[in-house]
Scaffold this motif. Sequence first.
Motif, short mmCIF file in Angstrom:
data_model
loop_
_atom_site.label_atom_id
_atom_site.label_comp_id
_atom_site.label_asym_id
_atom_site.label_seq_id
_atom_site.Cartn_x
_atom_site.Cartn_y
_atom_site.Cartn_z
N THR A 9 0.83 -1.20 0.00
CA THR A 9 0.00 0.00 0.00
C THR A 9 0.86 1.26 0.00
O THR A 9 0.62 2.19 -0.74
N GLU A 10 1.93 1.28 0.82
CA GLU A 10 2.77 2.46 0.93
C GLU A 10 3.65 2.68 -0.30
O GLU A 10 3.86 3.81 -0.71
N THR A 11 4.18 1.63 -0.88
CA THR A 11 5.11 1.78 -2.01
C THR A 11 4.45 1.59 -3.36
O THR A 11 5.02 1.95 -4.37
N GLY A 12 3.26 0.98 -3.38
CA GLY A 12 2.60 0.71 -4.64
C GLY A 12 3.16 -0.51 -5.35
O GLY A 12 2.81 -0.80 -6.48
N ARG A 13 4.07 -1.23 -4.69
CA ARG A 13 4.68 -2.41 -5.29
C ARG A 13 4.38 -3.63 -4.45
O ARG A 13 4.23 -3.54 -3.23
N ASP A 14 4.31 -4.77 -5.09
CA ASP A 14 4.07 -6.04 -4.41
C ASP A 14 5.42 -6.63 -4.02
O ASP A 14 6.20 -7.01 -4.89
N PRO A 15 5.75 -6.74 -2.72
CA PRO A 15 7.05 -7.26 -2.31
C PRO A 15 7.27 -8.72 -2.70
O PRO A 15 8.40 -9.17 -2.80
N LEU A 16 6.21 -9.46 -2.95
CA LEU A 16 6.35 -10.86 -3.34
C LEU A 16 6.61 -11.03 -4.83
O LEU A 16 7.01 -12.09 -5.28
N ALA A 17 6.39 -9.98 -5.63
CA ALA A 17 6.57 -10.08 -7.08
C ALA A 17 8.00 -10.39 -7.44
O ALA A 17 8.26 -11.03 -8.44
N GLY A 18 8.97 -9.96 -6.65
CA GLY A 18 10.37 -10.19 -6.95
C GLY A 18 10.92 -11.48 -6.37
O GLY A 18 12.07 -11.82 -6.61
N ARG A 19 10.14 -12.21 -5.61
CA ARG A 19 10.61 -13.46 -5.00
C ARG A 19 10.85 -14.49 -6.09
O ARG A 19 9.93 -14.92 -6.76
N ARG A 20 12.11 -14.87 -6.27
CA ARG A 20 12.47 -15.77 -7.36
C ARG A 20 12.44 -17.22 -6.93
O ARG A 20 12.74 -17.54 -5.78
N HIS A 21 12.10 -18.06 -7.88
CA HIS A 21 12.10 -19.50 -7.67
C HIS A 21 13.03 -20.12 -8.70
O HIS A 21 12.92 -19.82 -9.89
N ARG A 22 13.93 -20.97 -8.23
CA ARG A 22 14.82 -21.66 -9.17
C ARG A 22 14.01 -22.72 -9.90
O ARG A 22 13.32 -23.52 -9.29
N VAL A 23 14.10 -22.67 -11.21
CA VAL A 23 13.38 -23.61 -12.06
C VAL A 23 14.29 -24.01 -13.21
O VAL A 23 15.35 -23.43 -13.41
N SER A 45 9.94 -15.40 -11.33
CA SER A 45 9.11 -14.71 -10.34
C SER A 45 7.91 -14.13 -11.09
O SER A 45 7.84 -14.22 -12.31
N ARG A 46 7.02 -13.51 -10.36
CA ARG A 46 5.88 -12.88 -11.01
C ARG A 46 6.32 -11.67 -11.82
O ARG A 46 5.66 -11.27 -12.76
N ALA A 47 7.48 -11.08 -11.46
CA ALA A 47 7.95 -9.86 -12.10
C ALA A 47 8.91 -10.09 -13.26
O ALA A 47 9.08 -9.22 -14.10
N GLY A 48 9.55 -11.28 -13.32
CA GLY A 48 10.52 -11.51 -14.39
C GLY A 48 11.18 -12.86 -14.29
O GLY A 48 10.76 -13.73 -13.54
#
Length: 99
Positions: A9-23, A45-48
């Motif tokens: 809410t404060e930053t406008g960004r989802d902190p979980l979007a950058g959480r990477r998973h090794r695949v 991740s959801r972001a890239g």
Amino acid sequence: MDAATTQRTETGRDPLAGRRHRVMLQGRAQVGPDHLLPCVVRDLSRAGAKIRIDRDLPLPDRFALYIAGHDLRSVSAALRWRRGDFAGVAFAEPAEGGA
């Protein structure tokens, strides 16, 4: 409200979007109307993602990335960096099916 919701809410960004998973998923980068380059998606991740693609294969600034897994995902990707056989891409929209 939890800390993640507060931060989002404060930053406008989802902190979980950058959480990477090794695949290790097969992928294809569409670099022309009928031209697909093979690649391997290594981090997602959801972001890239980080992809492995032959250093001699040119990548445009923006391209469609097809990711095979339990389902086939298609995302619009923007090239962020390239080092040797690896490239980092940001998704223009969240990957279908999430990560």
